[in-house]
Each structure stands twice: as C-alpha cells, then as structure tokens.
Design a protein around this motif. Structure first.
Motif, PDB file in Angstrom:
ATOM      1  N   TRP A  46       0.812  -1.224   0.000  1.00  0.00           N
ATOM      2  CA  TRP A  46       0.000   0.000   0.000  1.00  0.00           C
ATOM      3  C   TRP A  46       0.844   1.272   0.000  1.00  0.00           C
ATOM      4  CZ3 TRP A  46      -0.419   3.964   3.614  1.00  0.00           C
ATOM      5  CH2 TRP A  46      -1.453   4.873   3.382  1.00  0.00           C
ATOM      6  N   GLY A  47       1.821   1.365   0.866  1.00  0.00           N
ATOM      7  CA  GLY A  47       2.551   2.621   1.024  1.00  0.00           C
ATOM      8  C   GLY A  47       3.879   2.691   0.302  1.00  0.00           C
ATOM      9  N   SER A  66      -8.454  15.420   9.244  1.00  0.00           N
ATOM     10  CA  SER A  66      -9.893  15.602   9.038  1.00  0.00           C
ATOM     11  C   SER A  66     -10.301  15.401   7.585  1.00  0.00           C
ATOM     12  CB  SER A  66     -10.315  16.999   9.512  1.00  0.00           C
ATOM     13  OG  SER A  66      -9.677  18.009   8.748  1.00  0.00           O
ATOM     14  N   LYS A  67      -9.334  15.395   6.671  1.00  0.00           N
ATOM     15  CA  LYS A  67      -9.617  15.137   5.263  1.00  0.00           C
ATOM     16  C   LYS A  67      -9.519  13.653   4.911  1.00  0.00           C
ATOM     17  CE  LYS A  67      -7.818  19.667   3.822  1.00  0.00           C
ATOM     18  NZ  LYS A  67      -6.777  20.369   3.003  1.00  0.00           N
ATOM     19  N   GLY A  68      -9.216  12.829   5.899  1.00  0.00           N
ATOM     20  CA  GLY A  68      -9.090  11.398   5.665  1.00  0.00           C
ATOM     21  C   GLY A  68      -7.736  10.981   5.135  1.00  0.00           C
ATOM     22  N   ARG A  69      -6.768  11.894   5.132  1.00  0.00           N
ATOM     23  CA  ARG A  69      -5.429  11.574   4.661  1.00  0.00           C
ATOM     24  C   ARG A  69      -4.636  10.872   5.769  1.00  0.00           C
ATOM     25  NH1 ARG A  69      -3.055  17.186   2.637  1.00  0.00           N
ATOM     26  NH2 ARG A  69      -3.355  17.570   4.881  1.00  0.00           N
ATOM     27  N   ASP A  87      -5.797   5.701  -0.846  1.00  0.00           N
ATOM     28  CA  ASP A  87      -5.425   4.631  -1.773  1.00  0.00           C
ATOM     29  C   ASP A  87      -3.912   4.480  -1.906  1.00  0.00           C
ATOM     30  OD1 ASP A  87      -4.814   6.870  -3.226  1.00  0.00           O
ATOM     31  OD2 ASP A  87      -6.164   6.444  -4.903  1.00  0.00           O
ATOM     32  N   GLY A  88      -3.144   5.140  -1.041  1.00  0.00           N
ATOM     33  CA  GLY A  88      -1.705   4.935  -0.993  1.00  0.00           C
ATOM     34  C   GLY A  88      -0.889   5.853  -1.877  1.00  0.00           C
ATOM     35  N   LYS A 367      -1.360  -1.557   4.674  1.00  0.00           N
ATOM     36  CA  LYS A 367      -2.774  -1.398   4.994  1.00  0.00           C
ATOM     37  C   LYS A 367      -3.363  -2.769   5.309  1.00  0.00           C
ATOM     38  CE  LYS A 367      -7.173   0.280   3.036  1.00  0.00           C
ATOM     39  NZ  LYS A 367      -7.791   0.946   1.857  1.00  0.00           N
ATOM     40  N   LEU A 368      -4.179  -2.822   6.359  1.00  0.00           N
ATOM     41  CA  LEU A 368      -4.944  -4.016   6.679  1.00  0.00           C
ATOM     42  C   LEU A 368      -6.412  -3.714   6.412  1.00  0.00           C
ATOM     43  CD1 LEU A 368      -3.287  -5.178  10.045  1.00  0.00           C
ATOM     44  CD2 LEU A 368      -2.530  -5.589   7.705  1.00  0.00           C
ATOM     45  N   GLU A 369      -6.952  -4.339   5.394  1.00  0.00           N
ATOM     46  CA  GLU A 369      -8.336  -4.071   4.978  1.00  0.00           C
ATOM     47  C   GLU A 369      -9.297  -4.895   5.809  1.00  0.00           C
ATOM     48  OE1 GLU A 369     -11.178  -4.466   1.016  1.00  0.00           O
ATOM     49  OE2 GLU A 369      -9.052  -5.031   0.924  1.00  0.00           O
TER      50      GLU A 369
END
Length: 371
Positions: A46-47, A66-69, A87-88, A367-369
């Motif tokens: 992911w990263g 707060s923007k979800g980043r 989305d990375g 990322k762990l989905e």
C-alpha cells in the motif's frame, strides 16, 4: 512457511528453535490475519514509493487528518512527514528537522488541523564506526541519543511552538534524560507526553505548552505509579469520565490514570511489549513491538492487540488468539508470519488499519483491509 531451503518450518518449530525468519523471506501481501470479527486482508504494498525519492528509516507514527489523509512520521530528516491518500498515493512530503521523529497526533482546533510531533532524541551518528548497531552506550554506535522535544505545527509544516528539556523550567534535574515517545491532547488542549526513552515520566502541559505536573518514573513508593519504557498514550473517552491509558511497555501492560495523574488500574498485556492505544468505537488497538519468548523480547515478533470496552483482549492481529483462564490473560505472542516490529498505527472510518514498523528493513506502511 519456509526458510528457502528444503525444510518447511511451522510456527511451533520456529518458537521451539528460537528462529526468526529473514525479513527478505516475508511477504504477507494478500494474507488474512486476525480472529473473530477482527479479520483483515494484508496489503503490504500500500505505502511503497520510490526509495530514491522518498527514503524512510523507521515508520514511527501514523495519524489520520480531518480530510481522511494518512499522515506518517519518520525519523528520516529529508522527509519526516509523508502524507498519503487513502489509496496509498503520496500527496505531500516535507522535513520538520526531527532526526528522532517518533510520533504524530493530529487535532482539529476551531476547524483547522494541527500536527503535534514528538522527537525521541535518537539520531544517526556522524561518528559511526561502520559496524556497531546495538552498542547503545558507545559513542560510535550507528544511532546515539541526545535530548528530544515536542513541536506543534500547522499542516503545511510551519512551526507554532516547541517544548524542550524539562530542566529549563525546573521539572527535571540537568542529569535526567528527556527523550519523549508519544503525546495525547485533551479536549481543552492539555498535552500529555510520555518520556519513554528518557526518565519514564508522564508530563502534563497546558494548551500553550506551559508545564503543569509530571508523574511516573521508576522509584515510587506505590509501584502502581512506576512506568517502564512508557511508549504510548491515549485519552479514553468511551465513558463520561475521560482517562489516560498509558503503555508501560517494559512491564507488558498499560496503566490507567485520571487526567490529573491519579492511578486507576492496570491492563494486562501478558507477553506483549505494547504501545499506546488507538481508539475506535468501543474498542482500542495497540501496536506490539516484540513478543516475550524464551525470557526476552524477540526480534521480528510484533503484532497488534485489540481490546474491548472492558479492556480485555479480543483479538491479536498477527498474533496468537487471546485466552483468559479464570480471568487471567495467558501469554500472547507473534505468529511470525506478518510483522517485524509494529509501531505506528491508525484506523480509518471504515475500520481499515494502517501500520508502520520500526526496524523493518526500511519498509513503508502497509494497509490491513477490514473484512
């Protein structure tokens, strides 16, 4: 799992033999990890970015704005802060001149996000002898310790204020080291700082960085106040009375305090050298840097513990399933197949986890989905 040789090695084989699999042999991408309702698919890619353009040493801290980043704190001074989209994709990077960058917390204040950053004081040694990596008391080790500090910045990286060694305002003696590891901010703006690589105190400041009090350390008459490698901290708002949950990582537990420093209780993390809590709903997640195996903290043995509203472990992501016998938590440990040393952690609105690691071959966050 295999060693790349003819022998297949099970988890029990590895534990009995004391083996640690080479980092180069690990690729957990696509694996399903966790237990019960806390199961995740691992996105180990992911990263990942171009190492030549955005190098990292350790992915120490993660937070969501707060923007979800997803905002990552590293101890690579060329890009202490790396900001990802969900989305990375890398959206921004910049240096904060923190060679010991260790933790990031983001707080929205009157509609504007701010970063609270912690530098732990560990720096790369310009006098490194070229081979020493764990000679911590040597002046020629690869990393050496100096004093750390705390800083508040806006999201563009502009410094608002910083807080240095507590000797400057009489809270510490000059010979007491200050190497902070984490920070939590209350609703009224008070800052709570763990000095986990220094003198193991927990320090409280007001919203303008003015010292209020400190407690903890090692030598209290009431041992409940002692802290050992106090590595992380969070404010528990799951009830009407907020409280602090603080890791005492060296003691494999978390401790509960009021916001003014009174001891409330201890949360067992038997077998886990555990960091501070990340809250989501009625649960909190805590990164585990090492498992306690054969009498010591074993390298490459991290996982993530999930606690319920009663502060009982309900899942270990990348670790053995939790078990209580007559109310007593049995020893927990890694399953050896996912993580090296879990350190930074955050959770998004969909329950997905983002994990950064220390001493993990300069790997980027995964990322762990949530399934």
């Amino acid at each position: 799992m295999t060693l790349g040789l003819e022998k297949t090695v099970t988890k029990n084989d590895a534990l009995r033999a004391g083996w640690v699999l080479p980092k180069s042999k690990r690729d957990p991408h696509g694996m399903i990890v966790g237990q019960g309702s806390f199961k995740y698919r691992v996105d180990a890619h992911w990263g990942r970015v171009d190492r030549a353009k955005i190098p990292v040493e350790n992915c120490h801290g993660l937070a969501i704005d707060s923007k979800g980043r997803v905002v990552m704190m590293t101890d690579e001074p060329r890009n202490n802060i790396v900001i990802y989209s969900r989305d990375g994709k890398v959206l921004d990077t910049f240096s904060t001149h923190m060679p010991g960058g260790h933790s990031v917390k983001i707080v929205n204040e009157n509609g504007e996000d701010f970063m609270y950053l912690v530098d732990s004081g560990w720096i790369r040694n310009r006098l490194w002898d070229g081979h020493s990596t764990e000679a911590w008391d040597s002046p020629f080790n690869r990393v050496v310790a100096q004093s750390g500090f705390i800083a508040k910045l806006d999201m563009a990286g502009r410094l608002i204020f910083s807080i240095g060694h507590p000797q400057t305002y009489g809270a510490y003696r000059p010979d007491q080291p200050f190497r902070p590891t984490d920070i939590a901010i209350s609703d009224k703006g008070d800052m709570y700082v763990t000095d986990g690589y220094g003198s193991d105190y927990l320090l409280q400041y007001d919203s303008q960085g003015r010292y209020i009090r400190h407690w903890g350390g090692h030598d209290n008459i009431d041992a409940n106040y002692n802290l050992s490698n106090t590595h992380g901290i969070g404010i528990d708002k799951r009830t009407n009375t907020p409280e602090l949950i603080v890791s005492s990582r060296g003691a494999q537990c978390l401790k509960r305090f009021t916001l003014s420093g009174e001891y409330l209780g201890t949360i067992d993390a038997n077998g886990a050298y555990i960091g501070g809590p990340i809250f989501k709903g009625e649960h909190f997640y805590a990164p585990v840097c090492w498992s306690h195996i054969d009498g010591k903290n074993q390298d490459d043995s991290g996982f993530i513990s999930v606690f319920d509203k009663d502060n009982r472990v309900v899942a270990n992501i990348g670790g053995t399933p939790p078990e209580y016998v007559n109310g007593v938590l049995q020893p927990m440990q890694t399953t050896w197949d996912v993580f090296n040393h879990c350190h930074g952690l955050c959770v998004d609105d969909d329950g997905n986890l983002y994990v950064g690691q220390w001493n993990a071959n300069q790997s980027y966050p995964m990322k762990l989905e949530r399934l």
